[in-house]
Design an enzyme around this catalytic site. Sequence first.
Site, PDB file in Angstrom:
ATOM      1  N   GLU A 256       5.176   4.670   2.816  1.00 25.02           N
ATOM      2  CA  GLU A 256       6.066   5.737   2.340  1.00 25.02           C
ATOM      3  C   GLU A 256       5.428   7.033   2.813  1.00 25.02           C
ATOM      4  O   GLU A 256       4.430   7.484   2.256  1.00 25.02           O
ATOM      5  CB  GLU A 256       6.167   5.707   0.798  1.00 25.02           C
ATOM      6  CG  GLU A 256       6.741   4.420   0.231  1.00 25.02           C
ATOM      7  CD  GLU A 256       8.233   4.253   0.497  1.00 25.02           C
ATOM      8  OE1 GLU A 256       8.874   5.207   0.971  1.00 25.02           O
ATOM      9  OE2 GLU A 256       8.756   3.155   0.257  1.00 25.02           O
ATOM     10  N   GLU A 464      10.583   0.828  -1.843  1.00 23.59           N
ATOM     11  CA  GLU A 464      10.041   0.756  -3.208  1.00 23.59           C
ATOM     12  C   GLU A 464      11.181   1.003  -4.190  1.00 23.59           C
ATOM     13  O   GLU A 464      12.200   1.579  -3.840  1.00 23.59           O
ATOM     14  CB  GLU A 464       8.931   1.797  -3.380  1.00 23.59           C
ATOM     15  CG  GLU A 464       7.715   1.455  -2.542  1.00 23.59           C
ATOM     16  CD  GLU A 464       6.507   2.342  -2.824  1.00 23.59           C
ATOM     17  OE1 GLU A 464       6.681   3.459  -3.338  1.00 23.59           O
ATOM     18  OE2 GLU A 464       5.396   1.893  -2.532  1.00 23.59           O
TER      19      GLU A 464
END
Length: 484
Positions: A256, A464
Amino acid sequence: MRLFESLLSDGTAAALIGGRWQKGTNSFPVTNPATGEILAQVADLGEQEAREAVTAAQAAWSEWKALPAKRRAVILRAWFELIHEHTEALAELMTLEQGKPLAESRGEVAYGASFIEFFAEEAKRMSGETLPTHASDKRLLVLREPVGVVAAITPWNFPMAMITRKCAPAIAAGCTVVIKPAEATPLTALALAKLANEAGMPEGVINVVTASTPDAVGKVLTTDPRVRKVSFTGSTPVGKKLLAQCAGTVKKVSMELGGNAPFIVFDDADLDAAVAGAIASKFRNAGQTCVCTNRFLVQEGIYDAFVEALAEKAKALLVGDGRKPGTQIGPLINQAAVGKVQCHVDDAVAKGGRLLCGGHLHELGHSFYAPTVIAGATLEMRVASEETFGPLAPVFCFKEDEDAIAMANDTPFGLAAYFYTQDYRRIWRVMEGLEYGMVGVNEGLISTEVAPFVGIKESGLGCEGSRHGLEDFTELKYVCVGGL
Ligand code: NAP
């Protein structure tokens, strides 16, 4: 603050490895970015302790994955409840070490805890499949199994939520974790681990390795073959380096990474709603979130009205110590962050940008920066292509819809994008045209545990949050039962 004090012995916070709190021989200071005051010393660990943590996580894995999902869910739920009970203490600790206003810290505690609640529930739905067979004497199954030991390497801007967004699904799936929190914000991570212990998390399921320099610990976590997955949140350059390190042992990875979020305002937008969304999306956490707007792209017919209203609202934001009631913008994390914002401002002004407010340190000095709006932004400015990560709002002007989409997509990043319009045809066209993992339509705040958090292009790999976030910590095993 009893939670904070309970982490310390002789002013030093220990790390957690295999259920034991370890101080090691060295420590590093954690400071309050609002005051520069040292809050605590924290165990400064290295390669050896990182290996011990992997050993502990590996040892705990076989029992943890064998527990019925419902039992894992009960422990996760107990952790969630304890975090809720300690909301105030966790929020104060987070504000102390990270700087964000208390109201935002309370919001992060709720947001961070929501991943634990959500994945405790999802743990019970981690189903496999049976497949229609291709031969009458065979039966085909697909099992979904936990990937194994997971390394979670997290940034300072969300000291709690970036940990729970990784660890809750990993633990729910039956994995064990080694967390390497950011050097600036290890105390929140240690407080979370302490509450997990109290919730009945078995030894070795959660390990936290704190360090002042990340390379040695990072090297172990990305090269030790016992670590089966690395989940990283942070900057794109560090993400690329870790990705390369993971290649040697072919680990699963989730990345991320950074963003360069555009916020597009079309002529037909509801101006008040667009300005409110702009303030929320740009100035949350003083502009230090990966989904914070980096560039405002505004159509020429609404441009003047938008910049004027944005500057007015930005000027009115209350800057101060996050612990002070009413504070809306806290300090930046450190002097390097202040330097980067100033650099982007100076560059924009030198290239013809018009400063409408801010552009300098706030009168409180230190690491407080005045909310800044710059009109007349152009593509030559650094802020067009680099993530500022601070309270600077540059406003670019465009004519046609196609220009806005092209400008928005002209970046290697693809995390979050926002746009405001009231035309339903334009909503579909623009939403489909944007090369981003997440899009806010007439909305400046989009994160929630129930939705996937995804970056495309150089903003990331994997996902996520949401049920997809659980799948990322599992592997499929195909079983063919023959001779029937
Ligand atoms: P960073 O410098 O990349 O650091 C992130 C984490 O990686 C920290 O724990 C850091 O440790 C560690 N690290 C750095 N070098 C390492 C190495 N060689 N080996 C192992 N670990 C290493 O990023 P940051 O400044 O903390 O965070 C800001 C960045 O994160 C921004 O670019 C932002 O956009 C991005 N971000 C992305 C998301 C997302 O979900 N996409 C969410 C939040 C933030 P130290 O603290 O000790 O340096």
